[in-house]
Design a protein around this motif. Structure first.
Motif, PDB file in Angstrom:
ATOM      1  N   SER A 137       0.813  -1.305   0.098  1.00 51.94           N
ATOM      2  CA  SER A 137       0.047  -0.028   0.099  1.00 51.94           C
ATOM      3  C   SER A 137       0.638   1.335  -0.078  1.00 51.94           C
ATOM      4  O   SER A 137       0.338   2.278  -0.361  1.00 51.94           O
ATOM      5  CB  SER A 137      -0.959   0.069   1.196  1.00 51.94           C
ATOM      6  OG  SER A 137      -1.686  -1.303   1.231  1.00 51.94           O
TER       7      SER A 137
ATOM      8  N   HIS B 189      -4.594  11.133   5.984  1.00 48.76           N
ATOM      9  CA  HIS B 189      -4.399   9.819   4.972  1.00 48.76           C
ATOM     10  C   HIS B 189      -3.344   9.920   4.116  1.00 48.76           C
ATOM     11  O   HIS B 189      -3.090   9.421   3.251  1.00 48.76           O
ATOM     12  CB  HIS B 189      -5.739   9.847   4.452  1.00 48.76           C
ATOM     13  CG  HIS B 189      -6.341  10.946   3.623  1.00 48.76           C
ATOM     14  ND1 HIS B 189      -7.303  12.017   3.878  1.00 48.76           N
ATOM     15  CD2 HIS B 189      -5.942  11.633   2.534  1.00 48.76           C
ATOM     16  CE1 HIS B 189      -7.453  12.705   3.070  1.00 48.76           C
ATOM     17  NE2 HIS B 189      -6.586  12.707   2.201  1.00 48.76           N
ATOM     18  N   ARG B 190      -2.435  10.902   4.416  1.00 51.68           N
ATOM     19  CA  ARG B 190      -1.223  11.028   3.369  1.00 51.68           C
ATOM     20  C   ARG B 190      -0.251   9.936   3.681  1.00 51.68           C
ATOM     21  O   ARG B 190      -0.128   9.239   4.556  1.00 51.68           O
ATOM     22  CB  ARG B 190      -0.386  12.277   3.800  1.00 51.68           C
ATOM     23  CG  ARG B 190      -0.931  13.600   3.039  1.00 51.68           C
ATOM     24  CD  ARG B 190      -0.422  14.690   3.522  1.00 51.68           C
ATOM     25  NE  ARG B 190       1.132  14.465   3.142  1.00 51.68           N
ATOM     26  CZ  ARG B 190       2.038  15.595   3.446  1.00 51.68           C
ATOM     27  NH1 ARG B 190       1.747  16.651   4.085  1.00 51.68           N
ATOM     28  NH2 ARG B 190       3.382  15.211   3.229  1.00 51.68           N
ATOM     29  N   ARG B 191       0.422   9.579   2.427  1.00 55.94           N
ATOM     30  CA  ARG B 191       1.352   8.594   2.511  1.00 55.94           C
ATOM     31  C   ARG B 191       2.598   9.331   1.976  1.00 55.94           C
ATOM     32  O   ARG B 191       2.568  10.035   1.088  1.00 55.94           O
ATOM     33  CB  ARG B 191       0.975   7.431   1.715  1.00 55.94           C
ATOM     34  CG  ARG B 191      -0.382   6.989   2.043  1.00 55.94           C
ATOM     35  CD  ARG B 191      -0.736   5.591   1.348  1.00 55.94           C
ATOM     36  NE  ARG B 191      -1.971   5.211   1.401  1.00 55.94           N
ATOM     37  CZ  ARG B 191      -2.726   4.085   1.300  1.00 55.94           C
ATOM     38  NH1 ARG B 191      -1.769   3.269   0.690  1.00 55.94           N
ATOM     39  NH2 ARG B 191      -3.657   3.660   1.853  1.00 55.94           N
ATOM     40  N   SER B 192       3.674   9.152   2.508  1.00 55.66           N
ATOM     41  CA  SER B 192       5.061   9.485   2.180  1.00 55.66           C
ATOM     42  C   SER B 192       5.520   8.759   0.835  1.00 55.66           C
ATOM     43  O   SER B 192       6.287   9.481   0.068  1.00 55.66           O
ATOM     44  CB  SER B 192       6.174   9.571   3.177  1.00 55.66           C
ATOM     45  OG  SER B 192       6.227   8.198   3.676  1.00 55.66           O
ATOM     46  N   LEU B 193       5.037   7.575   0.599  1.00 53.98           N
ATOM     47  CA  LEU B 193       5.322   6.866  -0.455  1.00 53.98           C
ATOM     48  C   LEU B 193       3.899   6.049  -0.725  1.00 53.98           C
ATOM     49  O   LEU B 193       3.467   5.037   0.086  1.00 53.98           O
ATOM     50  CB  LEU B 193       6.332   5.837  -0.349  1.00 53.98           C
ATOM     51  CG  LEU B 193       6.887   4.733  -1.443  1.00 53.98           C
ATOM     52  CD1 LEU B 193       7.372   5.691  -2.574  1.00 53.98           C
ATOM     53  CD2 LEU B 193       7.595   3.834  -1.041  1.00 53.98           C
ATOM     54  N   MET B 194       3.357   6.177  -1.868  1.00 56.85           N
ATOM     55  CA  MET B 194       2.372   5.475  -2.468  1.00 56.85           C
ATOM     56  C   MET B 194       2.669   4.367  -3.191  1.00 56.85           C
ATOM     57  O   MET B 194       3.409   4.208  -3.979  1.00 56.85           O
ATOM     58  CB  MET B 194       1.442   6.298  -3.219  1.00 56.85           C
ATOM     59  CG  MET B 194       0.175   5.606  -3.889  1.00 56.85           C
ATOM     60  SD  MET B 194      -0.916   5.247  -2.481  1.00 56.85           S
ATOM     61  CE  MET B 194      -1.865   3.856  -3.335  1.00 56.85           C
TER      62      MET B 194
END
Lengths: 292, 292
Positions: B120, B129-134
Motif C-alpha cells: 500500500s 491519510h497522506r502517505r510519504s510513499l504510495m
C-alpha cells in the motif's frame, strides 16, 4: 463530459480496459480538456488512463484495487496526488472492487468477500471468530463509465472480443456509459470471446480511431511501448502538471509529441491478422495513422 | 563481481529458487508487473512433467498449460489468439475456487517477520491519510492471503535491506501469521498466507514462531546478511548455502528469457524503460501479417 450535448455529471467514474488493452485514453484526455468535475474514481486495475485522469484537480477520492504503468513503474500522477494528501485512498483488493461493481450492477444490497480488506482496518486479535467470516462491502454504481472498443455498427451496438476483461462488469454497473470506438462496420468480425453490447445501453458513442493508444486494441493495433518513457520524461522535466499539455493536444499532436513515426508503425504491426475483414480495417487505420 | 554480474547472478538464483518450489504444483499464478515471477513460473513449467502444471496469468486473464517464452508484450496477444483468455469474472472464481492456488509470487514494499506484507505504501506518520510513499495498491493480495493452499506461497524482494524486511509494517495489505502464535488460527482466515521469502541475499521460511533462515546465497557474506536483517533470526555458523542454478536450469532460463527481462526489477527507471523498449522492438519484429 460534454458528449451528445449533455452537461458533465461529475460524480464517480470507472474506466475500462485491462492490462495493456483497450484503455479509454482518448476519453480520458477529453475529460482533462473539459475539466470534467469527476470527484471519485473507482479503479480495479488502472493503467495509463488512470494516470491521466488523476491529473484532474476535481478528483479527491479513489477506491483503489491497483494502479500502475506496468513495467514502466508506478503511475507518477497517482503517486504525487496521494502523497501530497490531495486524494483520499480507500484500498480494496482488485477482486473486491469488482465484486462491489458487480453488486452495484445487480442492485444487490451488498457485496461479499471472504478477504480482509486493507482499508477496513487491521484485524482485531481478541475475540476473533473461529470460523471464516464473510465480509460485506458496499455496492458501487458509478455515475459514468468510459470504455474503448474496436467496433461499433450503424445501430450503435458495440463489439469487442478476445479478452473481455472487466468491461462487461463496468458496463452493467454504469449509470451512464460513454464509449469510444475505432472502426464503424456493419459486420464486426467474429472474434474469440466476442461480446456485443446493445446500443440502447450507451449514453454516448464517440468515433475515436486509436482511441486506446498507447494501449492496444486487438486485433487492430498493439501496445506502443515508446510512448511511456517519452511521457514519463516529459512529466519529469516539465516539473509542472502536464495535464494541460496532454489535454490540449489533438490526436495527431498527441502522437507526434510522444512517439515517432517508426514506433507508431510498429504499434500497428504488433499483432497477427488472420481475418481478411480485419485486414481491411487495418488498412483504413493504417491510412489514418500515416495521415498523422 | 561488478554490478551487472551481481544483478544477473541474483536474478538467476532467485528465478531458479522460485521455480524449484513451484514445480509439481497444479496451479500457479502470475500477477501484474512481475517479470522475475513470470520467468520463474515459465521455468517451472519447463522443468515439470508436461501437462502437470497450469499457469494462470491474471493480468491478461489467460491460462497456459505448456511452457512459453517470456515476453512483456506479445504474451497478451499469444494468449488471446489461442482463445485462452477468459472473462475477469471467471478469473475471480478460478482464483478463489477448487484447490486454491499453489503459488503466486508477490513482491511487497515491506514484509515483516510473520510474513505480513505491505503493497500500500508508507504512511506519513501524521493523522492525515497522506502517505510519504504510495505503492501500487493491494491488487489480489487480499484474496491470496486468505485462500492459498499454503504449500509454499512465495514472497520476493530484489533488495534485502532493513527498509524492506521491517520489524513492523507501515501499512498492512495482507496477512500470514499476523502477530504469530495462534493469531491466524483464531482469526478465521484459514490456511494460507505466504510461507517463504526469497531475497537477493537468501531465503526465509515463515512460521507462527517467527522467521527461519533457510539458506544464504553462495556469494553472500554472512556479515552482510546479518547487517541487512533486523529480524530476530538464528543464523548458524554452518548455515546452508542456496543451491546455485544448474547448467540445465541456466540453459532453460536463457531459452525462456533471452532478453533477461527477469533482471528488469533491479534496474533504475531509465535503464528499465530502455530495456523494455528494446524487448518491445524485438517482440514487434516477430509479429507477422497473415492472410487467410
Amino acid at each position: 463530459m460534454h458528449f451528445s450535448g449533455e452537461p458533465a455529471t461529475g460524480g464517480t467514474l470507472v474506466q475500462g480496459g485491462y492490462h495493456m488493452s483497450r484503455r479509454p485514453v482518448s476519453l480520458a484526455r477529453t475529460a482533462l480538456r473539459e475539466a470534467s468535475p469527476i470527484r471519485e474514481l473507482v479503479v480495479s486495475g488502472g493503467g495509463i488512463e488512470t494516470e491521466l485522469i488523476f491529473q484532474l484537480p476535481s478528483v479527491r477520492r479513489v477506491l483503489l484495487g491497483y494502479a500502475s504503468l506496468g513495467v514502466w513503474g508506478l503511475a507518477p500522477s497517482v503517486r504525487r496526488r496521494i502523497e501530497q494528501g490531495e486524494v483520499e485512498v480507500v484500498e480494496l483488493g482488485v477482486t473486491s472492487v469488482l465484486r462491489c461493481l458487480q453488486a452495484g450492477g445487480r442492485l444487490d444490497p451488498f457485496a461479499v468477500t471472504r478477504a480482509w480488506q486493507p482499508s477496513l482496518g487491521v484485524p482485531v486479535k481478541d475475540g476473533l471468530p473461529t470460523t471464516s467470516t464473510p465480509h460485506f462491502l458496499e455496492p458501487v454504481r458509478p455515475d459514468e463509465v468510459y470504455l474503448h472498443v474496436p467496433y461499433a455498427d450503424p445501430e450503435n451496438h458495440i463489439a469487442w472480443g478476445y479478452g473481455v476483461g472487466p468491461d462487461l462488469i463496468f458496463a452493467v454497473a454504469a449509470r451512464r456509459l460513454i464509449v469510444s470506438y475505432d472502426v464503424s462496420t456493419a459486420n464486426p468480425p467474429v472474434l474469440p470471446n466476442r461480446f456485443v453490447l446493445p446500443g440502447h445501453l450507451i449514453a454516448s458513442l464517440e468515433h475515436r480511431p486509436f482511441g486506446a493508444f498507447p494501449s492496444a486494441c486487438y486485433p487492430l493495433y498493439g501496445p506502443c511501448a515508446p510512448f511511456f518513457p517519452s511521457y514519463l520524461n516529459a512529466l519529469g522535466k516539465r516539473k509542472s502538471d502536464v495535464a494541460g499539455i496532454i489535454s490540449s493536444l489533438g490526436d495527431r499532436s498527441f502522437m507526434h509529441e510522444f512517439v515517432d513515426a517508426g514506433a507508431r508503425q510498429k504499434t500497428l504491426s504488433f499483432r497477427r491478422i488472420s481475418d481478411p475483414i480485419v485486414t481491411a480495417h487495418r488498412e483504413e487505420l493504417a491510412r489514418w495513422m500515416e495521415s498523422i | 563481481m561488478d554490478g551487472v554480474d551481481l544483478t544477473n547472478r541474483c536474478a538467476d538464483q532467485m528465478a531458479v529458487l522460485m521455480a524449484r518450489s513451484m514445480v509439481g504444483m497444479r496451479k500457479v499464478q502470475v500477477g501484474m508487473n512481475a517479470p522475475l515471477a513470470a520467468c520463474s513460473a515459465i521455468l517451472a513449467l519447463r522443468m515439470a512433467p508436461r501437462g502437470s502444471m497450469n499457469l494462470y496469468s491474471l493480468a491478461i486473464g489467460g491460462v497456459y498449460d505448456s511452457p512459453q517464452k517470456m515476453s512483456l508484450f506479445a504474451d497478451e496477444w499469444d494468449t488471446i489468439e489461442r482463445g485462452a483468455a477468459f472473462s475477469v469474472e471467471a478469473v475471480i472464481d478460478l482464483m478463489s475456487g477448487w484447490e486454491g492456488v499453489g503459488d503466486e509470487p508477490v513482491r511487497p514494499l515491506e514484509v515483516d517477520p510473520f510474513g505480513n506484507v505491505n503493497l500500500s505504501g508508507i504512511a506519513s506518520g501524521d493523522a492525515t491519510h497522506r502517505r510519504s510513499l504510495m505503492g501500487p495498491g493491494p491488487a489480489g493480495v487480499d484474496v491470496l492471503c486468505t485462500m492459498a493452499s499454503g504449500r509454499s506461497m512465495t514472497l520476493y524482494v530484489t533488495r534485502h535491506t532493513q527498509q524492506t524486511l521491517v520489524p513492523r509494517l507501515s501499512l498492512a495489505t495482507g496477512w500470514t501469521w499476523i502477530e504469530g502464535g495462534e493469531d491466524r488460527l483464531r482469526s478465521g482466515l484459514g490456511v494460507g498466507g505466504w510461507s517463504q521469502l526469497i531475497t537477493d541475499l537468501g531465503m526465509f521460511r515463515f512460521t507462527p514462531q517467527g522467521p527461519e533462515v533457510v539458506s544464504i546465497h553462495p556469494w553472500v557474506d554472512l556479515e552482510a546478511f546479518v547487517a541487512e536483517t533486523c529480524w530476530e533470526v538464528e543464523i548458524p555458523d554452518d548455515v546452508v548455502r542456496s543451491i546455485p542454478p544448474s547448467a540445465r536450469e541456466l540453459d532453460f532460463l536463457n531459452e525462456i528469457d533471452p532478453h533477461r527481462a527477469r533482471a528488469l526489477e533491479w534496474l533504475s527507471a531509465e535503464q528499465r524503460w530502455s530495456r523494455a523498449v528494446e524487448i518491445w522492438e524485438s517482440e514487434a519484429e516477430g509479429q507477422e501479417l497473415e492472410r487467410v
